[in-house]
Design a protein around this motif. Structure first.
Motif: not given
Ligand code: AMP
Length: 115
Positions: A23-34
């Motif tokens: 409900e409060q949060v999303v997490a997603f892969k970074d477009l330019e992973p380090q």
């Protein structure tokens, strides 16, 4: 907030590789992973940075750090070897997107001090 790319990701107006949502949060892969594991954990609510947090955000920040980050670290397989959580803030802090986000980086050895 209009014109905020992370608000648009949270609202599914633009695509992302989502790895977590509640409900409060999303997490997603970074477009330019380090790093081999590099996800961004963000509140759905628009908050510009840690400097813009208020007392009413305490439960949200606690939820991210107490619940979401450890769960994701386990699911992504970086809990045993270790990982890094980074929140860049402001120009000299290296913040390029002005919507609070926590980088969760792992899968390789991290250096200190950071660049
Ligand atoms: P920061 O520089 O700390 O503000 O981090 C912003 C991060 O957002 C960078 O690591 C970018 O690669 C990442 N980023 C920017 N746009 C997107 C996007 N559309 N999807 C996923 N990651 C993004």
């Amino acid at each position: 907030m209009a014109d905020c790319i992370f608000c648009k990701i949270a609202q599914k107006e633009i695509p992302s590789s989502l790895v977590y949502e509640d409900e409060q949060v999303v997490a997603f892969k970074d477009l330019e992973p380090q790093a081999p594991v590099h996800v961004l954990v963000i509140p759905k609510k628009h908050v510009e940075s840690v400097l813009a947090l208020t007392a009413e955000d305490k439960a949200m920040v606690s939820h991210i750090l107490v619940d979401v980050v450890p769960q994701l670290a386990r699911e992504l397989g970086v809990d045993e070897k270790g990982f890094r959580v980074v929140t860049n803030t402001g120009a000299e802090g290296g913040q390029s997107v002005k919507h609070l986000h926590f980088h969760l980086l792992g899968g390789r050895s991290m250096q200190w001090p950071p660049g």
